[in-house]
Design an enzyme around this catalytic site. Sequence first.
Site, PDB file in Angstrom:
ATOM      1  N   GLY A   1       0.810  -1.223   0.000  1.00 27.85           N
ATOM      2  CA  GLY A   1       0.000   0.000   0.000  1.00 27.85           C
ATOM      3  C   GLY A   1       0.835   1.262   0.000  1.00 27.85           C
ATOM      4  O   GLY A   1       2.063   1.222   0.106  1.00 27.85           O
TER       5      GLY A   1
ATOM      6  N   LYS B   1       4.321  12.402  -2.428  1.00 29.93           N
ATOM      7  CA  LYS B   1       5.172  11.310  -1.939  1.00 29.93           C
ATOM      8  C   LYS B   1       6.080  11.861  -0.836  1.00 29.93           C
ATOM      9  O   LYS B   1       6.805  12.828  -1.066  1.00 29.93           O
ATOM     10  CB  LYS B   1       6.001  10.739  -3.091  1.00 29.93           C
ATOM     11  CG  LYS B   1       6.738   9.453  -2.733  1.00 29.93           C
ATOM     12  CD  LYS B   1       7.274   8.758  -3.967  1.00 29.93           C
ATOM     13  CE  LYS B   1       8.119   7.543  -3.606  1.00 29.93           C
ATOM     14  NZ  LYS B   1       8.612   6.844  -4.795  1.00 29.93           N
TER      15      LYS B   1
ATOM     16  N   ARG C   1      -1.862  -0.282  -9.483  1.00 27.93           N
ATOM     17  CA  ARG C   1      -0.724  -1.162  -9.800  1.00 27.93           C
ATOM     18  C   ARG C   1      -1.187  -2.611  -9.977  1.00 27.93           C
ATOM     19  O   ARG C   1      -2.306  -2.954  -9.595  1.00 27.93           O
ATOM     20  CB  ARG C   1       0.272  -1.112  -8.624  1.00 27.93           C
ATOM     21  CG  ARG C   1       0.820   0.260  -8.383  1.00 27.93           C
ATOM     22  CD  ARG C   1       0.839   0.581  -6.896  1.00 27.93           C
ATOM     23  NE  ARG C   1       1.117   2.009  -6.674  1.00 27.93           N
ATOM     24  CZ  ARG C   1       2.343   2.517  -6.605  1.00 27.93           C
ATOM     25  NH1 ARG C   1       3.389   1.720  -6.669  1.00 27.93           N
ATOM     26  NH2 ARG C   1       2.524   3.821  -6.463  1.00 27.93           N
TER      27      ARG C   1
ATOM     28  N   ASP D   1       4.180  -4.545  -7.083  1.00 26.91           N
ATOM     29  CA  ASP D   1       3.568  -3.318  -6.549  1.00 26.91           C
ATOM     30  C   ASP D   1       4.134  -2.081  -7.235  1.00 26.91           C
ATOM     31  O   ASP D   1       3.597  -0.984  -7.074  1.00 26.91           O
ATOM     32  CB  ASP D   1       3.775  -3.219  -5.033  1.00 26.91           C
ATOM     33  CG  ASP D   1       5.236  -3.340  -4.635  1.00 26.91           C
ATOM     34  OD1 ASP D   1       5.870  -4.342  -5.020  1.00 26.91           O
ATOM     35  OD2 ASP D   1       5.753  -2.436  -3.962  1.00 26.91           O
TER      36      ASP D   1
ATOM     37  N   ASP E   1       7.490   4.636  -9.583  1.00 29.37           N
ATOM     38  CA  ASP E   1       8.295   4.400  -8.380  1.00 29.37           C
ATOM     39  C   ASP E   1       9.782   4.358  -8.699  1.00 29.37           C
ATOM     40  O   ASP E   1      10.389   3.297  -8.838  1.00 29.37           O
ATOM     41  CB  ASP E   1       7.856   3.115  -7.655  1.00 29.37           C
ATOM     42  CG  ASP E   1       6.598   3.371  -6.831  1.00 29.37           C
ATOM     43  OD1 ASP E   1       6.000   4.449  -6.993  1.00 29.37           O
ATOM     44  OD2 ASP E   1       6.206   2.503  -6.043  1.00 29.37           O
TER      45      ASP E   1
HETATM   46  P1  AMP Z   1       9.046   0.536  -2.932  1.00 28.32           P
HETATM   47  O1  AMP Z   1       9.421  -0.827  -3.400  1.00 28.32           O
HETATM   48  O2  AMP Z   1      10.186   1.414  -2.544  1.00 28.32           O
HETATM   49  O3  AMP Z   1       8.165   1.234  -3.927  1.00 28.32           O
HETATM   50  O4  AMP Z   1       8.207   0.402  -1.557  1.00 28.32           O
HETATM   51  C1  AMP Z   1       7.669  -0.791  -1.059  1.00 28.32           C
HETATM   52  C2  AMP Z   1       6.657  -0.495   0.019  1.00 28.32           C
HETATM   53  O5  AMP Z   1       7.266   0.163   1.130  1.00 28.32           O
HETATM   54  C3  AMP Z   1       5.510   0.390  -0.413  1.00 28.32           C
HETATM   55  O6  AMP Z   1       4.341  -0.073   0.198  1.00 28.32           O
HETATM   56  C4  AMP Z   1       5.904   1.740   0.114  1.00 28.32           C
HETATM   57  O7  AMP Z   1       4.796   2.570   0.354  1.00 28.32           O
HETATM   58  C5  AMP Z   1       6.597   1.371   1.423  1.00 28.32           C
HETATM   59  N1  AMP Z   1       7.579   2.378   1.843  1.00 28.32           N
HETATM   60  C6  AMP Z   1       8.784   2.672   1.311  1.00 28.32           C
HETATM   61  N2  AMP Z   1       9.397   3.647   1.972  1.00 28.32           N
HETATM   62  C7  AMP Z   1       8.564   4.011   2.985  1.00 28.32           C
HETATM   63  C8  AMP Z   1       8.624   4.978   4.042  1.00 28.32           C
HETATM   64  N3  AMP Z   1       9.681   5.786   4.218  1.00 28.32           N
HETATM   65  N4  AMP Z   1       7.562   5.060   4.874  1.00 28.32           N
HETATM   66  C9  AMP Z   1       6.490   4.257   4.734  1.00 28.32           C
HETATM   67  N5  AMP Z   1       6.383   3.330   3.778  1.00 28.32           N
HETATM   68  C10 AMP Z   1       7.398   3.197   2.908  1.00 28.32           C
HETATM   69 MG    MG Z   2       6.608   1.177  -4.640  1.00 32.01          MG
END
Ligand code: AMP
Ligand code: MG
Length: 522
Positions: A103, A126, A203, A277, A287
């Site tokens: 999420g 973001k 997604r 995702d 992303d």
């Molecule tokens: P990513 O692969 O970097 O797109 O992120 C994987 C998951 O981790 C997603 O659900 C993001 O929303 C969550 N995520 C990444 N960085 C953070 C953060 N600093 N705070 C909260 N959720 C994060």
């Molecule tokens: Mg992501």
Amino acid sequence: MILKTLTFDNRFTRDLPADPITENTRRQVHKACYSYVEPTKVSSPTLLAFSEEAAKLLDLSEQDCDSEAFLKTFSGNQLLDGMEPYAMCYGGHQFGNWAGQLGDGRAINLGEVVNQQGDYWAIQLKGAGPTPYSRTADGLAVLRSSIREFVCSEAMYHLGVPTTRALSLINTGEQVMRDVLYDGNPANEPGTVVCRLSPSFVRFGSFQIFASRNEHDELKQLLDVTIEHHFSKLLDDHVAGSKELYLAWLDEVCQRTASMIVEWMRVGFVHGVMNTDNMSILGLTIDYGPYGWLDDFNPDWTPNTTDSQNKRYRYSEQANIALWNCYQLANSIYPLIKETEPLEAVLNTFQQSYHRQWLCMMASKLGLVEVLEGDQSLFERLEKLLAQVETDMTIFYRCLANDDLSPSNFNEAYYQDKHGDDYRSAMQQWLDDYQIRRDQDKRNSADRITAMNSVNPLYVFRNYLEQQSIDKAEAGDYSMVKQLLTTLRNPYQQQEGCEQFAEKRPEWARSKVGCSMLSCSS
Ligand code: AMP
Ligand code: MG
């Protein structure tokens, strides 16, 4: 206030089920596509950059972007009439393993703007604070990762690669703790918020989460609404709610995904985290995390340190991984189809379609008008040669446009001066064969050069340039970020005073953190 002219029509929240809980606590969210949550207010926002082109998508002028209202709105400090902020629920396969609910952990959608042309743009902040999906993290983003997302989104757009867009880069005034190398040495970094734009942020994982929980009514609802909002053309030929429609939709998503990967391959982009995702349902690059650009053409290269062992997401694997991800998407809609054969039939077209598009793309890089028999082997031989000795991909293809194909005209593309006899004779043979093939086309040289220089970029967001611009920005000097943003608006056109941005990676950057490898810590 000028920004009050933004018109919202929040189709996603209007047509899809919401999480009934509105408290901002971390939790599993069932039977819902999103949770309402507001951005966290920040202490002293300052605008670091905005994209004129992205602003136009919302009918915002430069003056609007420089206004106090803009700063308040896109830092998350002020909600406009019509905004209904929410975070989206989705799951995903991370590095091949089902990870359950992920999420929007640090993204908050503000709503969907309808511009004067009638186009819908979902706007999303973001790094705007925690959401029910933040799990153990803080919901924030730091300067270095935000510069990377902001500049790269717009650079990709100008390169002609399908992508989500970035409107603004705003410093929040807060400090955010990060352990960049995961080595137990955390440090404070400047907090930032990037505003992203996309027709949709849905997604592959948005469908997967419902399938994994057997929430088939919600799965069907999300699919029907996604088709209605973003794939309505399919409804001209297929009955709403029919299996045929869902299969045609899957086919369309697979095709768009294949086209996107072909574009990545053309410009030497490695996404680095192709988890399901991080796969947009619209076939957009989304992303921007530990992505990178090939300097020397090394098909095995991945920028992501988390992936350095298996190199699952390396340059040369991107099409296979995209197909693997399409399989997961097909699995997730299986409950609505209940037959494997037609799903497999759709997936089976991916490879062929990718291959066809890849051939056309390679022909265009070589300035050939069409793909003829024998061309495939010409392309494959070239890629082998490019990988055999360290050759800068971007520079090589620009040199290839020359009328004169003497080997000495390629000197600037090499990372080493001396090459073995084997390589030299194989390259000479290739250049001879290419010359013959090129002459076959009877295309005049000026047209060919123009065509080649419009698909082979001169400027890309090279890893070391990006790291230099970040180092400077962290010291308070944003001039290089701005110069790069300006240069990358015309990546195919030589620009005076920008020579340094077209140069190959300097030796000091070969194995420096940020220049050749990146972590997910953003
Ligand atoms: P990513 O692969 O970097 O797109 O992120 C994987 C998951 O981790 C997603 O659900 C993001 O929303 C969550 N995520 C990444 N960085 C953070 C953060 N600093 N705070 C909260 N959720 C994060
Ligand atoms: Mg992501």
